[in-house]
Scaffold this motif. Structure first.
Motif, PDB file in Angstrom:
ATOM      1  N   GLY A 151     -24.562  -1.875  13.984  1.00 25.33           N
ATOM      2  CA  GLY A 151     -25.631  -2.648  14.596  1.00 25.33           C
ATOM      3  C   GLY A 151     -25.282  -4.087  14.892  1.00 25.33           C
ATOM      4  N   GLY A 152     -24.038  -4.502  14.579  1.00 22.68           N
ATOM      5  CA  GLY A 152     -23.578  -5.865  14.850  1.00 22.68           C
ATOM      6  C   GLY A 152     -22.258  -5.851  15.578  1.00 22.68           C
ATOM      7  N   THR A 153     -21.705  -7.016  15.851  1.00 23.96           N
ATOM      8  CA  THR A 153     -20.460  -7.097  16.612  1.00 23.96           C
ATOM      9  C   THR A 153     -19.292  -7.668  15.809  1.00 23.96           C
ATOM     10  OG1 THR A 153     -21.111  -9.258  17.501  1.00 23.96           O
ATOM     11  CG2 THR A 153     -21.655  -7.305  18.823  1.00 23.96           C
ATOM     12  N   LYS A 154     -19.505  -7.986  14.542  1.00 19.98           N
ATOM     13  CA  LYS A 154     -18.402  -8.484  13.724  1.00 19.98           C
ATOM     14  C   LYS A 154     -17.493  -7.311  13.360  1.00 19.98           C
ATOM     15  CE  LYS A 154     -17.895 -12.115  12.371  1.00 19.98           C
ATOM     16  NZ  LYS A 154     -17.143 -13.271  12.918  1.00 19.98           N
ATOM     17  N   ALA A 155     -16.219  -7.420  13.748  1.00 16.28           N
ATOM     18  CA  ALA A 155     -15.263  -6.349  13.535  1.00 16.28           C
ATOM     19  C   ALA A 155     -14.215  -6.755  12.513  1.00 16.28           C
ATOM     20  CB  ALA A 155     -14.591  -5.983  14.857  1.00 16.28           C
ATOM     21  N   TYR A 156     -13.749  -5.792  11.749  1.00 17.47           N
ATOM     22  CA  TYR A 156     -12.739  -6.026  10.719  1.00 17.47           C
ATOM     23  C   TYR A 156     -11.610  -5.024  10.898  1.00 17.47           C
ATOM     24  CZ  TYR A 156     -16.396  -8.815   8.549  1.00 17.47           C
ATOM     25  OH  TYR A 156     -17.366  -9.753   8.314  1.00 17.47           O
ATOM     26  N   MET A 157     -10.393  -5.546  11.090  1.00 16.64           N
ATOM     27  CA  MET A 157      -9.259  -4.649  11.295  1.00 16.64           C
ATOM     28  C   MET A 157      -8.229  -4.812  10.175  1.00 16.64           C
ATOM     29  SD  MET A 157      -7.426  -6.369  14.642  1.00 16.64           S
ATOM     30  CE  MET A 157      -6.537  -7.923  14.559  1.00 16.64           C
ATOM     31  N   THR A 158      -7.566  -3.703   9.863  1.00 15.89           N
ATOM     32  CA  THR A 158      -6.544  -3.674   8.821  1.00 15.89           C
ATOM     33  C   THR A 158      -5.182  -3.967   9.446  1.00 15.89           C
ATOM     34  OG1 THR A 158      -6.635  -1.252   9.099  1.00 15.89           O
ATOM     35  CG2 THR A 158      -7.687  -2.192   7.155  1.00 15.89           C
TER      36      THR A 158
END
Length: 339
Positions: free
Chosen positions: A307-314
């Motif tokens: 529901g949001g746009t904050k993305a977290y990548m490894t």
């Protein structure tokens, strides 16, 4: 796994020998669209925190998985963590803290995703050809599926769940005698029945449903392409074609996520970046980490806040395993939360 290649599908055969391979998909349609290089915009990612260091026992660390739980925690797996070290890590992205929630003496886990059916966390054990599940707190480990599928053992890499909780697994079996053996395997949500949906694929790696659950996007590591499987609504495949050809240079295709606008996020193994395409195959962005971040060589996967746009990548490499964040072009959905 006769073909050796350092990939986020890397696997630890827990005897101490590190075996790394890829995953893929190939179909008979050569009409995939080439991804334009240099025509896309750059999205800058920022370091959140370091999660792991290179393990002396295995000579590397490799983060995968990221999946948000219902409590807001972000769950990450370390593929090459040795026995006794954290293999599943829970991250509080707000406080920038992490803690171990699971370890064992044999698993080499290459993906993590929560089931919409029972709410448990499912992991693929690449080294042992199994899918296991955990309670949300990391306990109560169960073997969900093990054994051969249509006469061959799996090398399961990533998972996609349909809306009923059935599993679709990228089986990254490698090349032998000049033939590709990668597959897509469907496992019923009770773990009792498994079948092959697609085969003869080039080291099947990433897998994700499209935004409407009508088909599956599949990445093929050793051919640097993304294929699309249109499903027939009855547990089978209606059609299959090459959708995107990835001009990655020395980098190879890794895991796939899909956002609310149907955009595809593709991890790049061999380059600390992520490519973003629209559903028509146009490359619309590249997510980059700062050039000064040395010792990072691979982006495996991404989770976008539901529901949001904050993305977290490894992100991983000789410098260790890190979590980076960026603002995604669209909101996160189930298809951008693990796999």
């Amino acid at each position: 796994m006769p073909r050796l290649s350092i990939r986020p599908l890397a696997v630890l055969a827990m005897t101490g020998t590190l075996i790394l391979t890829g995953c893929g998909t190939q179909t008979g349609d050569p009409g995939g669209r080439a991804a334009p290089v240099g025509a896309d915009r750059i999205i800058r990612a920022h370091k959140v925190m370091q999660l792991t260091k290179v393990h002396e026992e295995t000579g590397m660390t490799l983060l995968e998985g990221p999946a948000f739980g219902e409590d807001g925690g972000l769950f990450v797996v370390d593929v090459t963590a040795p026995s006794g070290r954290p293999k599943v890590i829970r991250v509080d992205v707000g406080k920038k803290t992490s803690r171990a929630v699971h370890t064992d003496d044999r698993g080499a886990y290459t993906s993590a995703q929560f089931s919409p059916y029972d709410g448990r966390l499912y992991l693929t054990d690449y080294a042992h050809g199994e899918v296991v599940s955990l309670a949300p707190d990391g306990g109560d480990q169960r073997t969900f599926f093990s054994g051969e599928v249509e006469g061959a053992q799996m090398n399961p890499d990533d998972i996609a769940f349909d809306e009923e909780g059935n599993l679709y697994v990228s089986d990254s079996r490698g090349l032998s005698e000049g033939k590709e053996h990668g597959r897509v395997v469907r496992i019923d949500r009770d773990g009792e029945k498994a079948s092959v949906l697609a085969e003869d694929l080039a080291s099947t790696n990433g897998i994700s449903f499209d935004v409407d659950y009508r088909g599956l996007w599949i990445s093929e590591l050793t051919q640097n392409r993304i294929s699309y499987l249109r499903l027939d609504g009855k547990g089978g495949v209606a059609s299959r074609h090459t959708a995107i050809r990835v001009d990655g240079g020395i980098a190879q295709t890794d895991s796939i996520a899909v956002d609310a606008d149907a955009n595809l996020y593709l991890g790049l193994h061999g380059r600390a970046a992520m490519a973003v395409y629209d559903q028509h195959g146009e490359r619309i962005a590249t997510v980059e980490i700062p050039s000064r971040a040395e010792g990072l060589e691979s982006v495996t996967n991404v989770a976008i806040t539901p529901g949001g746009t904050k993305a977290y990548m490894t992100v991983s490499g000789p410098a260790g395993g890190f979590l980076y964040s960026f603002d995604a072009p669209a909101e996160g959905i189930r298809q951008s939360n693990g796999g």
